[in-house]
Scaffold this motif. Structure first.
Motif, PDB file in Angstrom:
ATOM      1  N   GLY A   8       0.848  -1.190   0.000  1.00  0.00           N
ATOM      2  CA  GLY A   8       0.000   0.000   0.000  1.00  0.00           C
ATOM      3  C   GLY A   8       0.884   1.240   0.000  1.00  0.00           C
ATOM      4  N   ARG A   9       0.292   2.385  -0.357  1.00  0.00           N
ATOM      5  CA  ARG A   9       1.088   3.608  -0.364  1.00  0.00           C
ATOM      6  C   ARG A   9       0.301   4.768   0.213  1.00  0.00           C
ATOM      7  N   THR A  10       1.049   5.712   0.726  1.00  0.00           N
ATOM      8  CA  THR A  10       0.502   6.970   1.217  1.00  0.00           C
ATOM      9  C   THR A  10       1.262   8.078   0.486  1.00  0.00           C
ATOM     10  N   ASP A  11       1.012   9.313   0.883  1.00  0.00           N
ATOM     11  CA  ASP A  11       1.744  10.422   0.261  1.00  0.00           C
ATOM     12  C   ASP A  11       3.232  10.382   0.595  1.00  0.00           C
ATOM     13  N   ASP A  12       3.607   9.828   1.770  1.00  0.00           N
ATOM     14  CA  ASP A  12       5.024   9.845   2.162  1.00  0.00           C
ATOM     15  C   ASP A  12       5.761   8.523   2.036  1.00  0.00           C
ATOM     16  N   ALA A  13       5.063   7.409   1.898  1.00  0.00           N
ATOM     17  CA  ALA A  13       5.777   6.128   1.931  1.00  0.00           C
ATOM     18  C   ALA A  13       4.983   5.011   1.261  1.00  0.00           C
ATOM     19  N   VAL A  14       5.684   3.917   1.063  1.00  0.00           N
ATOM     20  CA  VAL A  14       5.070   2.669   0.613  1.00  0.00           C
ATOM     21  C   VAL A  14       5.278   1.672   1.747  1.00  0.00           C
ATOM     22  N   ARG A  15       4.231   0.943   2.067  1.00  0.00           N
ATOM     23  CA  ARG A  15       4.332  -0.072   3.115  1.00  0.00           C
ATOM     24  C   ARG A  15       4.063  -1.435   2.503  1.00  0.00           C
ATOM     25  N   VAL A  16       4.934  -2.368   2.841  1.00  0.00           N
ATOM     26  CA  VAL A  16       4.821  -3.740   2.357  1.00  0.00           C
ATOM     27  C   VAL A  16       4.582  -4.624   3.573  1.00  0.00           C
ATOM     28  N   TYR A  17       3.568  -5.472   3.498  1.00  0.00           N
ATOM     29  CA  TYR A  17       3.258  -6.412   4.571  1.00  0.00           C
ATOM     30  C   TYR A  17       3.503  -7.819   4.040  1.00  0.00           C
ATOM     31  N   VAL A  18       4.414  -8.528   4.688  1.00  0.00           N
ATOM     32  CA  VAL A  18       4.786  -9.884   4.301  1.00  0.00           C
ATOM     33  C   VAL A  18       4.210 -10.826   5.356  1.00  0.00           C
ATOM     34  N   PHE A  19       3.325 -11.720   4.948  1.00  0.00           N
ATOM     35  CA  PHE A  19       2.647 -12.619   5.875  1.00  0.00           C
ATOM     36  C   PHE A  19       3.382 -13.948   5.916  1.00  0.00           C
ATOM     37  N   ALA A  20       4.203 -14.125   6.958  1.00  0.00           N
ATOM     38  CA  ALA A  20       5.044 -15.311   7.094  1.00  0.00           C
ATOM     39  C   ALA A  20       4.795 -15.959   8.452  1.00  0.00           C
ATOM     40  N   ALA A  21       3.589 -16.427   8.647  1.00  0.00           N
ATOM     41  CA  ALA A  21       3.218 -17.022   9.938  1.00  0.00           C
ATOM     42  C   ALA A  21       4.116 -18.209  10.247  1.00  0.00           C
ATOM     43  N   GLY A  22       4.541 -18.259  11.497  1.00  0.00           N
ATOM     44  CA  GLY A  22       5.345 -19.383  11.950  1.00  0.00           C
ATOM     45  C   GLY A  22       6.834 -19.228  11.720  1.00  0.00           C
ATOM     46  N   LEU A  23       7.257 -18.147  11.086  1.00  0.00           N
ATOM     47  CA  LEU A  23       8.686 -17.930  10.852  1.00  0.00           C
ATOM     48  C   LEU A  23       9.188 -16.780  11.716  1.00  0.00           C
ATOM     49  N   ALA A  24      10.368 -16.954  12.265  1.00  0.00           N
ATOM     50  CA  ALA A  24      11.002 -15.888  13.033  1.00  0.00           C
ATOM     51  C   ALA A  24      11.598 -14.875  12.072  1.00  0.00           C
ATOM     52  N   ALA A  25      11.764 -13.656  12.544  1.00  0.00           N
ATOM     53  CA  ALA A  25      12.333 -12.599  11.705  1.00  0.00           C
ATOM     54  C   ALA A  25      13.720 -12.982  11.210  1.00  0.00           C
ATOM     55  N   GLU A  26      14.481 -13.717  12.008  1.00  0.00           N
ATOM     56  CA  GLU A  26      15.832 -14.127  11.621  1.00  0.00           C
ATOM     57  C   GLU A  26      15.826 -15.132  10.466  1.00  0.00           C
ATOM     58  N   ALA A  27      14.712 -15.795  10.239  1.00  0.00           N
ATOM     59  CA  ALA A  27      14.613 -16.794   9.166  1.00  0.00           C
ATOM     60  C   ALA A  27      14.354 -16.169   7.808  1.00  0.00           C
ATOM     61  N   LEU A  28      14.105 -14.856   7.776  1.00  0.00           N
ATOM     62  CA  LEU A  28      13.807 -14.164   6.527  1.00  0.00           C
ATOM     63  C   LEU A  28      14.956 -13.256   6.123  1.00  0.00           C
ATOM     64  N   ASP A  29      15.194 -13.170   4.831  1.00  0.00           N
ATOM     65  CA  ASP A  29      16.165 -12.248   4.275  1.00  0.00           C
ATOM     66  C   ASP A  29      15.404 -11.324   3.329  1.00  0.00           C
ATOM     67  N   VAL A  30      15.349 -10.044   3.677  1.00  0.00           N
ATOM     68  CA  VAL A  30      14.622  -9.061   2.878  1.00  0.00           C
ATOM     69  C   VAL A  30      15.638  -8.102   2.271  1.00  0.00           C
ATOM     70  N   SER A  31      15.577  -7.914   0.946  1.00  0.00           N
ATOM     71  CA  SER A  31      16.508  -6.996   0.293  1.00  0.00           C
ATOM     72  C   SER A  31      15.780  -6.224  -0.799  1.00  0.00           C
ATOM     73  N   ILE A  32      16.348  -5.045  -1.127  1.00  0.00           N
ATOM     74  CA  ILE A  32      15.798  -4.200  -2.191  1.00  0.00           C
ATOM     75  C   ILE A  32      16.948  -3.811  -3.108  1.00  0.00           C
ATOM     76  N   GLN A  33      16.759  -4.043  -4.408  1.00  0.00           N
ATOM     77  CA  GLN A  33      17.742  -3.627  -5.391  1.00  0.00           C
ATOM     78  C   GLN A  33      17.004  -3.219  -6.655  1.00  0.00           C
ATOM     79  N   ASP A  34      17.289  -2.022  -7.139  1.00  0.00           N
ATOM     80  CA  ASP A  34      16.659  -1.500  -8.360  1.00  0.00           C
ATOM     81  C   ASP A  34      15.136  -1.573  -8.292  1.00  0.00           C
TER      82      ASP A  34
END
Length: 152
Positions: free
Chosen positions: A49-75
């Motif tokens: 979703g987006r607002t005037d100041d930002a874009v928000r991304v919601y990733v639904f990964a039930a049952g996984l710890a934050a350390e188990a995910l690798d999130v990156s942005i390129q181009d």
């Protein structure tokens, strides 16, 4: 010349099969998992979703710890990688015999194109209750500005 036209004088025993085949040809399977039109096997599910100041991304990964995910942005491409371990269910004396297993397991990669004008260097991510929220602010020069009108 008209070899692929359907005959409409099918008997009652063939009617249902004929109709199913006709519908399958008219509306081929799109590979969508449900009414949300997400391709089958897409994991994790993502809302953007987006607002005037930002874009928000919601990733639904039930049952996984934050350390188990690798999130990156390129181009302007967001990539979420991780691995879901296989669920184990033990019954006294041995492993459960499953009749149906719908929860997938194994490595996954999900990529999503993001809109232009985001400041990826200021991105922030938080994980709560299996939902990772990624806040991507827009670059200052692209944010809408209010222009005051001067009286003439």
């Amino acid at each position: 010349m008209f070899g692929d036209l359907r005959r409409f004088d099918t008997g009652p025993s063939r009617g249902v099969d004929w109709f199913r085949q006709l519908m399958d040809e008219m509306f081929p399977e799109s590979g969508a998992a449900d009414i949300r039109s997400v391709p089958r096997g897409s994991y994790p599910m993502i809302n953007i979703g987006r607002t005037d100041d930002a874009v928000r991304v919601y990733v639904f990964a039930a049952g996984l710890a934050a350390e188990a995910l690798d999130v990156s942005i390129q181009d302007n491409v967001l990539t979420v990688r991780g691995e879901r371990p296989q669920a184990r269910s033990e019954i006294e004396g041995g492993e459960a015999a499953y009749f149906r297993r719908e929860r997938g397991s194994g490595e996954f990669v999900r990529t999503v194109a993001l809109p232009d004008g985001l400041d990826a260097d200021r991105a922030e991510a938080r994980c709560r209750n299996g939902v990772v929220e990624i806040h991507l602010p827009k670059r200052e020069e692209l944010k809408p500005r209010r222009i005051d009108i001067q009286a003439a």
